[in-house]
Design a protein around this motif. Sequence first.
Motif, PDB file in Angstrom:
ATOM      1  N   HIS A  54       0.834  -1.234  -0.119  1.00  0.00           N
ATOM      2  CA  HIS A  54       0.018   0.113   0.001  1.00  0.00           C
ATOM      3  C   HIS A  54       0.844   1.228   0.168  1.00  0.00           C
ATOM      4  CE1 HIS A  54      -3.320  -2.622   0.564  1.00  0.00           C
ATOM      5  NE2 HIS A  54      -2.721  -3.282   1.760  1.00  0.00           N
ATOM      6  N   GLY A  55       1.856   1.117  -0.746  1.00  0.00           N
ATOM      7  CA  GLY A  55       2.963   2.224  -0.686  1.00  0.00           C
ATOM      8  C   GLY A  55       3.603   2.681  -2.035  1.00  0.00           C
ATOM      9  N   ARG A  56       4.395   3.375  -2.257  1.00  0.00           N
ATOM     10  CA  ARG A  56       5.090   3.970  -3.451  1.00  0.00           C
ATOM     11  C   ARG A  56       6.444   3.904  -3.374  1.00  0.00           C
ATOM     12  NH1 ARG A  56       2.388   9.165  -5.713  1.00  0.00           N
ATOM     13  NH2 ARG A  56       3.979  10.118  -4.127  1.00  0.00           N
ATOM     14  N   LEU A  57       7.187   3.816  -4.367  1.00  0.00           N
ATOM     15  CA  LEU A  57       8.613   4.183  -4.732  1.00  0.00           C
ATOM     16  C   LEU A  57       8.739   4.986  -5.746  1.00  0.00           C
ATOM     17  CD1 LEU A  57      11.677   3.711  -4.560  1.00  0.00           C
ATOM     18  CD2 LEU A  57      11.139   1.725  -6.247  1.00  0.00           C
ATOM     19  N   VAL A  58       9.149   6.174  -5.393  1.00  0.00           N
ATOM     20  CA  VAL A  58       9.242   7.642  -6.427  1.00  0.00           C
ATOM     21  C   VAL A  58      10.649   7.954  -6.867  1.00  0.00           C
ATOM     22  CG1 VAL A  58       8.624   9.822  -6.698  1.00  0.00           C
ATOM     23  CG2 VAL A  58       7.142   8.481  -5.306  1.00  0.00           C
ATOM     24  N   PHE A  59      11.012   7.840  -7.977  1.00  0.00           N
ATOM     25  CA  PHE A  59      12.194   8.225  -8.698  1.00  0.00           C
ATOM     26  C   PHE A  59      11.920   9.517  -9.176  1.00  0.00           C
ATOM     27  CE2 PHE A  59      12.665   3.448  -9.006  1.00  0.00           C
ATOM     28  CZ  PHE A  59      14.084   3.351  -8.206  1.00  0.00           C
ATOM     29  N   ARG A  60      12.580  10.729  -8.844  1.00  0.00           N
ATOM     30  CA  ARG A  60      12.304  11.898  -9.171  1.00  0.00           C
ATOM     31  C   ARG A  60      13.834  12.806  -9.226  1.00  0.00           C
ATOM     32  NH1 ARG A  60      10.156  11.662  -4.091  1.00  0.00           N
ATOM     33  NH2 ARG A  60      11.617  12.691  -2.440  1.00  0.00           N
ATOM     34  N   SER A  61      13.634  13.679 -10.096  1.00  0.00           N
ATOM     35  CA  SER A  61      14.963  14.510 -10.430  1.00  0.00           C
ATOM     36  C   SER A  61      15.111  15.123  -9.016  1.00  0.00           C
ATOM     37  CB  SER A  61      14.302  15.780 -11.134  1.00  0.00           C
ATOM     38  OG  SER A  61      15.605  16.578 -11.381  1.00  0.00           O
ATOM     39  N   GLY A  62      16.535  15.108  -8.545  1.00  0.00           N
ATOM     40  CA  GLY A  62      16.939  15.477  -7.320  1.00  0.00           C
ATOM     41  C   GLY A  62      17.070  14.588  -6.103  1.00  0.00           C
ATOM     42  N   GLY A  63      16.323  13.424  -6.433  1.00  0.00           N
ATOM     43  CA  GLY A  63      16.414  12.120  -5.566  1.00  0.00           C
ATOM     44  C   GLY A  63      16.644  10.854  -6.218  1.00  0.00           C
ATOM     45  N   ASP A  64      15.877   9.851  -5.589  1.00  0.00           N
ATOM     46  CA  ASP A  64      16.250   8.429  -6.050  1.00  0.00           C
ATOM     47  C   ASP A  64      15.957   8.557  -7.474  1.00  0.00           C
ATOM     48  OD1 ASP A  64      16.781   7.678  -3.362  1.00  0.00           O
ATOM     49  OD2 ASP A  64      14.859   6.822  -3.099  1.00  0.00           O
ATOM     50  N   HIS A  65      16.614   7.841  -8.415  1.00  0.00           N
ATOM     51  CA  HIS A  65      16.609   7.881  -9.994  1.00  0.00           C
ATOM     52  C   HIS A  65      17.291   6.611 -10.570  1.00  0.00           C
ATOM     53  CE1 HIS A  65      20.510   9.747  -8.858  1.00  0.00           C
ATOM     54  NE2 HIS A  65      20.958   9.403 -10.065  1.00  0.00           N
ATOM     55  N   LEU A  66      17.163   6.478 -11.887  1.00  0.00           N
ATOM     56  CA  LEU A  66      17.516   5.556 -12.631  1.00  0.00           C
ATOM     57  C   LEU A  66      18.798   6.250 -13.577  1.00  0.00           C
ATOM     58  CD1 LEU A  66      14.418   3.627 -13.962  1.00  0.00           C
ATOM     59  CD2 LEU A  66      15.840   3.041 -12.196  1.00  0.00           C
ATOM     60  N   MET A  67      19.973   5.508 -13.735  1.00  0.00           N
ATOM     61  CA  MET A  67      20.925   6.161 -14.644  1.00  0.00           C
ATOM     62  C   MET A  67      21.108   5.087 -15.536  1.00  0.00           C
ATOM     63  SD  MET A  67      21.921   8.885 -13.588  1.00  0.00           S
ATOM     64  CE  MET A  67      23.139   8.962 -14.717  1.00  0.00           C
TER      65      MET A  67
END
Length: 154
Positions: free
Chosen positions: A98-111
């Motif tokens: 019941h949650g989320r994983l957020v990849f965002r600019s300036g935070g967690d991200h994919l390269m």
Amino acid sequence: MRRAALTAAALTGALALTGCSGSGSGSGSGKADLSVSSPYMPQPVSADMAAGFLTITNDGGAKDELTSVTSDVAGEVTMHSTAGGAMKERASFSIPAHGRLVFRSGGDHLMFEKLKRKPRQGQTVTVKLGFAEAGPLTVEMPVKSATYNPSTGH
């Protein structure tokens, strides 16, 4: 007598259903129910590396884990956490029930590293997400302008 038997049967059925519900709340069994929203890649400024962002939502009653990311546009896709301005490569990210994983600019991200071609604004990049429990998800990630900054969804 018949009324008592029907009441007992109804209670037994209700208890059996409650026992099968896993978490007992919201949607769900004891499995993750994953979906992806707001994927995008800013048009890369370098020829060999790009970033990617998206949100993974888990509406299920069990946590899961993002364990791999691949794309035909890159030789390698790595996952990074960012804390206090420091970036660290990670092997996996947890997605709570019941949650989320957020990849965002300036935070967690994919390269996206070792690019095979430089994605251009208006194109899409295919990304395959691998999870510890759920099956893989394939996402079409639109390439936005290099300065794109979403106002919602992240």
